[in-house]
Design a protein around this motif. Structure first.
Motif, PDB file in Angstrom:
ATOM      1  N   ARG A   1      -4.260  -4.396   9.954  1.00 56.47           N
ATOM      2  CA  ARG A   1      -2.963  -4.557   9.312  1.00 56.47           C
ATOM      3  C   ARG A   1      -1.881  -3.682   9.955  1.00 56.47           C
ATOM      4  O   ARG A   1      -0.714  -3.758   9.572  1.00 56.47           O
TER       5      ARG A   1
ATOM      6  N   CYS B   1      -4.145   0.594  -2.252  1.00 55.42           N
ATOM      7  CA  CYS B   1      -3.587  -0.762  -2.233  1.00 55.42           C
ATOM      8  C   CYS B   1      -3.147  -1.140  -3.647  1.00 55.42           C
ATOM      9  O   CYS B   1      -3.867  -0.886  -4.613  1.00 55.42           O
TER      10      CYS B   1
ATOM     11  N   ARG C   1       0.864  -1.186   0.000  1.00 54.03           N
ATOM     12  CA  ARG C   1       0.000   0.000   0.000  1.00 54.03           C
ATOM     13  C   ARG C   1       0.896   1.231   0.000  1.00 54.03           C
ATOM     14  O   ARG C   1       1.815   1.347   0.821  1.00 54.03           O
TER      15      ARG C   1
ATOM     16  N   HIS D   1      -9.725  -2.756   7.979  1.00 57.61           N
ATOM     17  CA  HIS D   1      -8.577  -3.482   7.456  1.00 57.61           C
ATOM     18  C   HIS D   1      -7.276  -2.774   7.831  1.00 57.61           C
ATOM     19  O   HIS D   1      -6.300  -3.417   8.251  1.00 57.61           O
ATOM     20  N   ALA D   2      -7.253  -1.451   7.672  1.00 58.38           N
ATOM     21  CA  ALA D   2      -6.040  -0.699   7.990  1.00 58.38           C
ATOM     22  C   ALA D   2      -5.668  -0.855   9.461  1.00 58.38           C
ATOM     23  O   ALA D   2      -4.484  -0.985   9.805  1.00 58.38           O
TER      24      ALA D   2
ATOM     25  N   ARG E   1     -12.633  -0.441   4.856  1.00 54.88           N
ATOM     26  CA  ARG E   1     -11.234  -0.111   4.545  1.00 54.88           C
ATOM     27  C   ARG E   1     -10.474   0.293   5.800  1.00 54.88           C
ATOM     28  O   ARG E   1      -9.336  -0.146   6.019  1.00 54.88           O
TER      29      ARG E   1
ATOM     30  N   TRP F   1      -7.382  -5.122   0.223  1.00 59.75           N
ATOM     31  CA  TRP F   1      -6.418  -5.121   1.316  1.00 59.75           C
ATOM     32  C   TRP F   1      -5.681  -6.439   1.492  1.00 59.75           C
ATOM     33  O   TRP F   1      -4.734  -6.499   2.287  1.00 59.75           O
TER      34      TRP F   1
END
Length: 550
Positions: free
Chosen positions: A217, A98, A61, A213-214, A210, A274
């Motif tokens: 991660r 991404c 990303r 997910h961020a 989103r 992602w």
């Protein structure tokens, strides 16, 4: 140089320092504050997936002011002195910055290093990945995970698998993250401090998924796992909403959260942005002559709405009325042959694939999928005595499970148990193909080992994994000794050969021409960061037996 243990490049002292960020500023993987992760540049490390014999999907990303083309570099040496593949991936605001693309033209059965380079020279972390072997293959090892709820604790299972350095790939069978808002699951009392999620509310819109997910991660142990192994990933329900199916979900309220199809498409899109996964709803992976692994979709494409025992028993108070309602249900709605989990197109694809795999001389046919396939009914005597000690709010639920068990019904209708005709179709196809079936499952948060059969004919084995952090039966049945429940479940269910219902961790799966073996690894804690194990349990299925070794 190749490690004699795993066939992968050994992590020498220099390699370990580089990959784990102890030397070289571009390779550090410690989590940064979320504000920094949303700033420009490479923000969330690297990842790989969808391995083949000559290609691997690479992911990163990169946030910039405009769409940016990133160079991809692949080498078999950490210094990248010898380029084995080059290419490019596009980081675009349309894909939440991404970027992913296949590195192609690689050699089979090899470990590679990879990185991304921005036009201004900035570099991503360096990742390590592996292609699938061709021809005779003596061993393949997979780390198998499921049910990773960041609020309940640290992802120590990811950290242990990364540090163990003894796998060829990772497999995630779903519930990679959870959709709930803060204070829901876990509750404020259960949540571990410092493991907050973003957004604070439930994920409903594309921007929510989103950001969730961020947030996940940003966990350093998940990033490290992705950095070191290619991952084969399937979604389960929480990547969209709890108990989801093609037309809705238990945790979706259309009157306040909009159309389900809109939310479902948003969840699927963010997942594919992602993670290093293709857009194919299902896929297969050929591991030499040792195994064909099938990535299945059993949640959003074709699944019929889960049946609900509470609805069946609504308004029934006497034992006679309860028993009668359950028997009628068992013989009608429960047995309905039209109810799908995979859908006809995927079922036909899998049946053909198993036949072709066996015809080609492949030893194992492995299903990487979401939910438990083995039959599992509640141990009625144990739970009936236990229910008497519970408050009324909990007693009715346990008593319903006891009544269902005595009527010959399972207690979890959101697993293959709730779709018996679909399960029969799959197992029949496996038997007709003479497949050496190995089923991987997650979802339940507990560890199980099943001998699968169809009308008494051995059909294969199932390794069902415990969760990375999500609580198991020890939380849902408080006060009932977990080992006592596990033993009673084994005694009650002919297919069930072993269970552990109180520990977190992951599965270490090993395939050889002689056996399929699983070591369930139990973490000592998830409430603080640690890779210490509390113990392990190993079970083996010999080739040709289609059942566990006794």
């Amino acid at each position: 140089m190749i490690s004699s243990k795993t066939g992968q490049p050994p992590l020498s002292a220099l390699t370990r320092r580089s990959l784990f960020g102890l030397a070289g500023g571009t390779l550090a993987i410690a989590a940064a504050p979320l504000s920094a992760q949303l700033a420009s540049g490479f923000t969330h490390g690297v990842a790989s997936g969808e391995p083949g014999a000559d290609r691997v999907l690479l992911w990163t990303r990169f946030v910039a002011e405009a769409e940016t083309r990133l160079a991809m570099e692949v080498s078999d040496t950490l210094d990248f002195a010898r380029a084995r593949a080059v290419g490019e991936a596009v980081a675009s605001p349309d894909r939440d910055w991404c970027a992913k693309a296949f590195a192609e033209g690689l050699e089979a059965g090899r470990w590679y290093y990879y990185r991304f380079v921005a036009p201004d020279g900035r570099m991503s972390e360096t990742g390590r990945t592996r292609t699938l072997p061709t021809g005779p293959t003596g061993r393949w090892r997979m780390a198998v995970f499921s049910c990773s709820n960041i609020g309940f604790g640290w992802f120590n299972a990811y950290a242990h698998a990364a540090a163990a350095d003894d796998f060829d790939c990772a497999v995630h069978t779903g519930d990679y993250f959870y959709e709930y808002g803060r204070g829901t699951y876990p509750s404020a009392e259960q949540a571990l401090g410092g493991r907050d999620i973003m957004p604070a509310g439930e994920t409903v819109a594309l921007a929510d998924y989103r950001l969730r997910h961020a947030a996940y991660r940003s966990d350093p142990d998940l990033r490290r796992l992705h950095q070191l192994y290619p991952m084969i990933s399937v979604w389960d329900d929480h990547e969209s909403a709890n108990d989801s199916w093609r037309g809705g979900a238990e945790n979706h309220q259309p009157h306040t959260e909009g159309e389900w199809d809109v939310r479902k498409r948003a969840a699927m899109r963010a997942y594919r942005e992602w993670l290093p996964v293709s857009d194919d709803p299902w896929a297969s992976y050929q591991v030499g002559d040792l195994a064909t692994l099938y990535r299945l979709e059993t949640r959003l494409e074709a699944r019929a709405k889960p049946l609900d025992l509470a609805t069946v028993l609504a308004g029934k108070s006497s034992p006679e009325d309860v028993a009668g309602a359950l028997i009628r249900f068992r013989e009608t709605d429960y047995a309905d042959p039209s109810r799908e989990l995979m859908g006809a197109a995927q079922q036909a694809w899998l049946a053909r694939g198993m036949q072709q795999s066996q015809a080609a001389g492949t030893r194992w046919q492995v299903l990487a999928q979401q939910v438990i396939m083995g039959h599992l009914s509640a141990p009625p005597d144990l739970l009936s005595a236990y229910a008497a000690l519970l408050p009324d709010a909990y007693k009715a639920r346990v008593q319903a499970g006891v009544a269902a068990s005595r009527a010959g019904l399972p207690f979890n209708m959101d697993a293959w148990d709730g779709y018996p005709a679909a399960r029969e179709r799959l197992l029949k196809a496996a038997l007709e193909a003479e497949a050496e079936l190995v089923v991987l499952a997650g979802d339940s948060h507990n560890a199980w080992a099943f001998d699968l059969d169809l009308d008494g004919a051995p059909a294969g084995v199932e390794f069902a994994g415990h969760s990375v952090t999500s609580p198991g039966a020890e939380t849902y049945l408080p006060g009932l000794p977990a080992d006592q429940f596990g033993r009673a479940a084994v005694d009650r269910n002919d297919q069930l050969k072993w269970a552990d219902t109180s520990q977190r961790g992951y599965m270490a799966l090993e395939l050889t021409p002689q056996h399929a073996a699983c070591e369930w690894r139990f973490m000592g804690t998830i409430r603080e960061r640690s890779t210490q194990l509390a113990g392990t349990h190993r079970m083996v299925a010999p080739a040709g037996a289609r059942r566990f070794e006794t």
